[in-house]
Every structure is written in C-alpha cells, then in structure tokens.
Design a protein around this motif. Sequence first.
Motif, PDB file in Angstrom:
ATOM      1  N   ASP A 107      43.444  30.197  41.985  1.00  0.00           N
ATOM      2  CA  ASP A 107      42.758  30.504  43.234  1.00  0.00           C
ATOM      3  C   ASP A 107      42.587  32.020  43.368  1.00  0.00           C
ATOM      4  N   THR A 108      43.659  32.776  43.116  1.00  0.00           N
ATOM      5  CA  THR A 108      43.633  34.237  43.166  1.00  0.00           C
ATOM      6  C   THR A 108      44.483  34.767  42.023  1.00  0.00           C
ATOM      7  N   TYR A 109      43.879  35.600  41.171  1.00  0.00           N
ATOM      8  CA  TYR A 109      44.612  36.196  40.057  1.00  0.00           C
ATOM      9  C   TYR A 109      45.559  37.275  40.556  1.00  0.00           C
ATOM     10  N   ARG A 110      46.592  37.571  39.758  1.00  0.00           N
ATOM     11  CA  ARG A 110      47.495  38.669  40.107  1.00  0.00           C
ATOM     12  C   ARG A 110      46.706  39.980  40.108  1.00  0.00           C
ATOM     13  N   PRO A 111      47.170  40.964  40.865  1.00  0.00           N
ATOM     14  CA  PRO A 111      46.389  42.198  41.035  1.00  0.00           C
ATOM     15  C   PRO A 111      46.419  43.098  39.801  1.00  0.00           C
ATOM     16  N   ILE A 112      45.490  44.057  39.816  1.00  0.00           N
ATOM     17  CA  ILE A 112      45.480  45.128  38.819  1.00  0.00           C
ATOM     18  C   ILE A 112      45.920  46.400  39.531  1.00  0.00           C
ATOM     19  N   PHE A 113      46.292  47.412  38.743  1.00  0.00           N
ATOM     20  CA  PHE A 113      46.730  48.686  39.294  1.00  0.00           C
ATOM     21  C   PHE A 113      45.895  49.787  38.655  1.00  0.00           C
ATOM     22  N   VAL A 114      45.340  50.661  39.477  1.00  0.00           N
ATOM     23  CA  VAL A 114      44.505  51.756  38.987  1.00  0.00           C
ATOM     24  C   VAL A 114      45.179  53.060  39.405  1.00  0.00           C
ATOM     25  N   LEU A 115      45.512  53.892  38.408  1.00  0.00           N
ATOM     26  CA  LEU A 115      46.255  55.125  38.643  1.00  0.00           C
ATOM     27  C   LEU A 115      45.554  56.319  38.018  1.00  0.00           C
ATOM     28  N   GLY A 116      46.023  57.506  38.356  1.00  0.00           N
ATOM     29  CA  GLY A 116      45.518  58.723  37.730  1.00  0.00           C
ATOM     30  C   GLY A 116      44.386  59.348  38.508  1.00  0.00           C
ATOM     31  N   GLU A 117      43.404  59.851  37.783  1.00  0.00           N
ATOM     32  CA  GLU A 117      42.304  60.631  38.353  1.00  0.00           C
ATOM     33  C   GLU A 117      41.203  59.746  38.938  1.00  0.00           C
ATOM     34  N   VAL A 118      41.576  58.981  39.968  1.00  0.00           N
ATOM     35  CA  VAL A 118      40.622  58.186  40.743  1.00  0.00           C
ATOM     36  C   VAL A 118      40.787  58.571  42.209  1.00  0.00           C
ATOM     37  N   THR A 119      39.787  58.290  43.017  1.00  0.00           N
ATOM     38  CA  THR A 119      39.809  58.690  44.416  1.00  0.00           C
ATOM     39  C   THR A 119      40.934  58.026  45.192  1.00  0.00           C
ATOM     40  N   GLY A 122      45.850  52.751  43.405  1.00  0.00           N
ATOM     41  CA  GLY A 122      46.592  51.690  44.077  1.00  0.00           C
ATOM     42  C   GLY A 122      46.425  50.342  43.410  1.00  0.00           C
ATOM     43  N   GLN A 123      46.802  49.322  44.149  1.00  0.00           N
ATOM     44  CA  GLN A 123      46.734  47.933  43.704  1.00  0.00           C
ATOM     45  C   GLN A 123      45.455  47.309  44.245  1.00  0.00           C
ATOM     46  N   TYR A 124      44.745  46.586  43.364  1.00  0.00           N
ATOM     47  CA  TYR A 124      43.469  45.980  43.749  1.00  0.00           C
ATOM     48  C   TYR A 124      43.386  44.552  43.227  1.00  0.00           C
ATOM     49  N   PRO A 125      42.611  43.700  43.914  1.00  0.00           N
ATOM     50  CA  PRO A 125      42.456  42.333  43.424  1.00  0.00           C
ATOM     51  C   PRO A 125      41.641  42.300  42.133  1.00  0.00           C
ATOM     52  N   TYR A 126      42.026  41.410  41.238  1.00  0.00           N
ATOM     53  CA  TYR A 126      41.289  41.213  39.990  1.00  0.00           C
ATOM     54  C   TYR A 126      40.145  40.248  40.258  1.00  0.00           C
ATOM     55  N   VAL A 127      38.999  40.535  39.651  1.00  0.00           N
ATOM     56  CA  VAL A 127      37.840  39.645  39.723  1.00  0.00           C
ATOM     57  C   VAL A 127      37.489  39.276  38.287  1.00  0.00           C
ATOM     58  N   ALA A 128      37.279  38.006  38.025  1.00  0.00           N
ATOM     59  CA  ALA A 128      36.973  37.543  36.668  1.00  0.00           C
ATOM     60  C   ALA A 128      35.801  38.321  36.088  1.00  0.00           C
ATOM     61  N   GLY A 129      35.944  38.747  34.837  1.00  0.00           N
ATOM     62  CA  GLY A 129      34.894  39.475  34.147  1.00  0.00           C
ATOM     63  C   GLY A 129      34.928  40.979  34.378  1.00  0.00           C
ATOM     64  N   ASN A 134      34.553  48.834  36.275  1.00  0.00           N
ATOM     65  CA  ASN A 134      34.548  48.155  37.570  1.00  0.00           C
ATOM     66  C   ASN A 134      35.821  48.467  38.350  1.00  0.00           C
ATOM     67  N   ALA A 135      36.960  48.500  37.642  1.00  0.00           N
ATOM     68  CA  ALA A 135      38.237  48.790  38.291  1.00  0.00           C
ATOM     69  C   ALA A 135      38.248  50.206  38.866  1.00  0.00           C
ATOM     70  N   VAL A 136      37.723  51.153  38.104  1.00  0.00           N
ATOM     71  CA  VAL A 136      37.652  52.544  38.584  1.00  0.00           C
ATOM     72  C   VAL A 136      36.730  52.616  39.803  1.00  0.00           C
ATOM     73  N   ASP A 170      35.589  48.514  28.327  1.00  0.00           N
ATOM     74  CA  ASP A 170      36.469  47.439  27.869  1.00  0.00           C
ATOM     75  C   ASP A 170      36.809  46.473  29.007  1.00  0.00           C
ATOM     76  N   PRO A 171      36.895  45.179  28.697  1.00  0.00           N
ATOM     77  CA  PRO A 171      37.318  44.209  29.715  1.00  0.00           C
ATOM     78  C   PRO A 171      38.798  44.394  30.042  1.00  0.00           C
ATOM     79  N   ILE A 172      39.166  44.025  31.255  1.00  0.00           N
ATOM     80  CA  ILE A 172      40.573  44.072  31.646  1.00  0.00           C
ATOM     81  C   ILE A 172      41.031  42.669  32.006  1.00  0.00           C
ATOM     82  N   ARG A 173      42.351  42.513  32.131  1.00  0.00           N
ATOM     83  CA  ARG A 173      42.973  41.232  32.454  1.00  0.00           C
ATOM     84  C   ARG A 173      43.767  41.366  33.747  1.00  0.00           C
ATOM     85  N   PRO A 174      44.054  40.256  34.417  1.00  0.00           N
ATOM     86  CA  PRO A 174      44.913  40.317  35.594  1.00  0.00           C
ATOM     87  C   PRO A 174      46.265  40.938  35.210  1.00  0.00           C
ATOM     88  N   GLY A 175      46.793  41.766  36.092  1.00  0.00           N
ATOM     89  CA  GLY A 175      48.079  42.401  35.857  1.00  0.00           C
ATOM     90  C   GLY A 175      48.006  43.702  35.075  1.00  0.00           C
TER      91      GLY A 175
END
Length: 185
Positions: A107-119, A122-129, A134-136, A170-175
Amino acid sequence: MVTRALIAIGLAFLVSACSGYRQPPTAFHDILTQPYRLDTSDQLRVIVFGQTDLSNTYTIDQAGYISMPLVGAVPARGMTQQELAKEIEKRLRNGYLRDPDVSVEVDTYRPIFVLGEVTSAGQYPYVAGMTAQNAVATAGGFTARATQSSIDITRQINGEIISGRVPITDPIRPGDTIYVRERFF
C-alpha cells in the motif's frame, strides 16, 4: 627526469581523486530486476477473500513482523508479496479457515532519505519508478554547491549495507539513502 615522473604521478593521483567515481558492486544494480522484498515500515494491504474482518492494512514492525487477527505475528521481512500471502494462507489453514485465498499488495513503500546538498534534506515517501533525480526534486532541488552529475546511494541488499556512486538518472529503491555531494569548483 625523476622530478617529471613524480609530477606526472602526482597529477595522475590528483585527477583520479577529483573524479571520485566508484563503480558500485554488481549486486547494487542486480537488485533492481529482482522481485521486491518487504522490510520494516512497508504498509501492506492484506486481503483474505470472503473474510472482511481479516482484510486490512498492516505495517511491518521494527522486528519484521505484521500482526494479524487469529494468526498473530507473521514474519514479513525479506519475503516477496507472494511468499507472504502463501505464509498467511498456511497459518489460516491451520485450524481457522478451510481454504483461504490471500492477496498481499504494498500500500505504501518505506521512505527514502535525501541528504547533502539539497534544499530540504529529509525523509520522503517513495513512489514506484523513482530515479535519484526525482528524489532530489522532491527534496527541493540542488543547492548552488551541489555536484549534479552523480550521487551516492546507500541501500540494504540481503542484510548488507552497500554504497555506490551512480548517475543522477539511476533508479532508486524504497529505503535508499541518497547523498548529494558538494562540488569542488
């Protein structure tokens, strides 16, 4: 003559250090073509056909289990959706239902985490594909100091933490944890 050789070697090391590219292990990309394995924080929609009281949304807990009525704690971490459905059917067949038919969907994948030189790191929901780009974008885009051609991804594969530097497409995965490096110039 020796001085020129030392300068050439020094320049070679400097250029290789600046590129910073590390080829990720083969397993890093192989996992992208394998069936999705469930893990902590995935929310699952479990449907037991003909049994509305058992059909519900369940979250995999920190220990890797979902807790269902009648059968209790069912291990889910590391299983595919089909493997978990078979395990739930087996447990329901053991004294509760004659011929259970179970379906499991994420129903809802585990979140991804985006760190470093981004505005907004934090933690964000994963969306298939999703791709790293897209994460940045979800994290508000790059800062002015960001390296924009490649990023570092850390992911867990078969219980092992693996990191690799990959193109932004590159594609990413949940988590996954996505880290955007600061550029040197």
